[in-house]
Design a protein around this motif. Structure first.
Motif, mmCIF file in Angstrom:
data_model
loop_
_atom_site.group_PDB
_atom_site.id
_atom_site.type_symbol
_atom_site.label_atom_id
_atom_site.label_comp_id
_atom_site.label_asym_id
_atom_site.label_seq_id
_atom_site.Cartn_x
_atom_site.Cartn_y
_atom_site.Cartn_z
ATOM 1 N N PRO A 40 90.736 34.324 30.246
ATOM 2 C CA PRO A 40 90.168 33.899 28.801
ATOM 3 C C PRO A 40 90.421 32.579 28.418
ATOM 4 O O PRO A 40 89.738 31.950 27.585
ATOM 5 N N PHE A 41 91.378 31.852 29.051
ATOM 6 C CA PHE A 41 91.768 30.526 28.633
ATOM 7 C C PHE A 41 91.320 29.435 29.839
ATOM 8 O O PHE A 41 91.845 28.335 29.856
ATOM 9 N N ALA A 42 90.486 29.866 30.698
ATOM 10 C CA ALA A 42 89.987 29.108 31.741
ATOM 11 C C ALA A 42 89.168 27.850 31.321
ATOM 12 O O ALA A 42 88.253 27.933 30.097
ATOM 13 N N PRO A 43 89.175 26.802 32.003
ATOM 14 C CA PRO A 43 88.355 25.743 31.329
ATOM 15 C C PRO A 43 86.922 25.915 31.530
ATOM 16 O O PRO A 43 86.296 26.907 32.470
ATOM 17 N N GLY A 44 86.189 25.454 30.486
ATOM 18 C CA GLY A 44 84.645 25.766 30.485
ATOM 19 C C GLY A 44 84.334 27.130 29.812
ATOM 20 O O GLY A 44 83.232 27.545 29.734
ATOM 21 N N ARG A 45 85.171 27.649 29.355
ATOM 22 C CA ARG A 45 84.971 29.040 28.638
ATOM 23 C C ARG A 45 85.221 28.943 26.996
ATOM 24 O O ARG A 45 84.593 29.861 26.385
ATOM 25 N N ASP A 46 85.437 27.840 26.495
ATOM 26 C CA ASP A 46 85.469 27.569 25.014
ATOM 27 C C ASP A 46 83.761 27.397 24.653
ATOM 28 O O ASP A 46 82.852 26.903 25.409
ATOM 29 N N PRO A 47 83.433 27.670 23.587
ATOM 30 C CA PRO A 47 82.203 27.849 22.995
ATOM 31 C C PRO A 47 81.855 26.501 22.558
ATOM 32 O O PRO A 47 82.470 25.401 22.338
ATOM 33 N N LYS A 48 80.459 25.965 22.906
ATOM 34 C CA LYS A 48 79.950 24.913 22.767
ATOM 35 C C LYS A 48 79.205 24.817 21.293
ATOM 36 O O LYS A 48 78.421 25.619 20.890
ATOM 37 N N GLY A 49 79.103 23.578 20.486
ATOM 38 C CA GLY A 49 78.487 23.326 19.429
ATOM 39 C C GLY A 49 76.773 23.244 19.634
ATOM 40 O O GLY A 49 76.588 23.030 20.547
ATOM 41 N N VAL A 50 76.163 23.400 18.853
ATOM 42 C CA VAL A 50 74.682 23.366 18.830
ATOM 43 C C VAL A 50 74.303 21.801 19.278
ATOM 44 O O VAL A 50 73.329 21.800 20.185
ATOM 45 N N GLY A 51 75.034 21.006 18.675
ATOM 46 C CA GLY A 51 74.599 19.698 18.996
ATOM 47 C C GLY A 51 75.061 19.356 20.402
ATOM 48 O O GLY A 51 74.207 18.605 21.112
ATOM 49 N N ASP A 52 76.108 19.979 20.938
ATOM 50 C CA ASP A 52 76.271 19.722 22.459
ATOM 51 C C ASP A 52 75.367 20.139 23.259
ATOM 52 O O ASP A 52 74.875 19.686 24.364
ATOM 53 N N LEU A 53 74.823 21.530 22.815
ATOM 54 C CA LEU A 53 73.699 22.257 23.796
ATOM 55 C C LEU A 53 72.584 21.524 23.659
ATOM 56 O O LEU A 53 71.643 21.221 24.596
ATOM 57 N N LEU A 54 72.201 20.841 22.440
ATOM 58 C CA LEU A 54 70.639 20.229 22.497
ATOM 59 C C LEU A 54 70.955 18.863 23.347
ATOM 60 O O LEU A 54 69.960 18.364 23.823
ATOM 61 N N ALA A 55 72.049 18.104 23.133
ATOM 62 C CA ALA A 55 72.415 17.112 24.036
ATOM 63 C C ALA A 55 72.117 17.398 25.544
ATOM 64 O O ALA A 55 71.589 16.630 26.139
ATOM 65 N N ASP A 56 72.753 18.293 25.823
ATOM 66 C CA ASP A 56 72.656 18.665 27.343
ATOM 67 C C ASP A 56 71.226 19.064 27.779
ATOM 68 O O ASP A 56 70.691 18.704 28.682
ATOM 69 N N LEU A 57 70.430 19.837 26.772
ATOM 70 C CA LEU A 57 69.046 20.293 27.073
ATOM 71 C C LEU A 57 68.081 18.764 27.073
ATOM 72 O O LEU A 57 67.306 18.775 28.051
ATOM 73 N N THR A 58 68.466 17.902 26.098
ATOM 74 C CA THR A 58 67.546 16.643 26.291
ATOM 75 C C THR A 58 67.721 15.744 27.411
ATOM 76 O O THR A 58 67.100 15.151 28.196
ATOM 77 N N ARG A 59 69.213 15.935 28.027
ATOM 78 C CA ARG A 59 69.617 15.167 29.116
ATOM 79 C C ARG A 59 68.964 15.831 30.383
ATOM 80 O O ARG A 59 68.432 14.886 31.252
ATOM 81 N N GLN A 60 68.925 17.117 30.621
ATOM 82 C CA GLN A 60 68.614 17.435 31.712
ATOM 83 C C GLN A 60 67.067 17.486 31.663
ATOM 84 O O GLN A 60 66.366 17.379 32.824
#
Length: 161
Positions: A40-60
């Motif tokens: 449950p508390f492993a790295p990478g399991r935290d929810p991301k905000g919409v801004g972070d998701l959009l930044a990842d999308l535009t970068r990719q």
């Protein structure tokens, strides 16, 4: 859960009724998946905000340079200053050269002298825009040399005085 095999009771019952025994390879594979993926508390399991998701999308997608150029045009007043923005605005960006059209040749000359300061500000705020140089041009004036009715020689300017 089945005590001996570590598999759910329903699957163990099914295998027992079919006369099959659970394989060891299946157990090993299952244990491997359960190690980090379901903690449950492993790295990478935290929810991301919409801004972070959009930044990842535009970068990719490779949109960062285009968005940075658009931001530069939209925020030109903040980059160059309010007074300068009233008399000059960006018109083109190609091959790393941002072309800025000014109201007069005097403004173009003054901004040419301030080119280092403006270029430093652009590079600090918008590194992905790819601006490497600035070009300041005066107002757009009509040309008498081009067009379907162009006359060779001095042409219509002979009547100017």
């Amino acid at each position: 859960m089945s005590d001996a095999d570590g598999i759910p009771e329903t699957i163990a019952t099914y295998l027992r009724l079919r006369g099959l025994e659970p394989s060891m390879a299946k157990k090993r594979r299952r244990r491997k998946r359960d190690d980090d993926e379901n903690l449950p508390f492993a790295p990478g399991r935290d929810p991301k905000g919409v801004g972070d998701l959009l930044a990842d999308l535009t970068r990719q997608a490779g949109w960062d340079p285009a968005l940075a150029r658009e931001d530069l045009v939209l925020q030109w007043e903040e980059v160059a200053g309010a007074e300068t923005a009233r008399h000059a605005h960006p018109v083109a960006l190609g091959d790393g050269v941002l072309t800025v059209q000014c109201d007069s040749t005097a403004w173009a000359k003054n901004l040419h002298l301030m080119r280092g300061v403006i270029l430093t500000e652009i590079m600090a705020r918008f590194p992905d825009a790819g601006v490497q140089n600035l070009r300041f041009v005066g107002p757009d004036v009509p040309s008498w040399k081009w067009g379907p009715r162009a006359v060779p020689g001095r042409g219509p300017r002979d009547t100017y005085g």
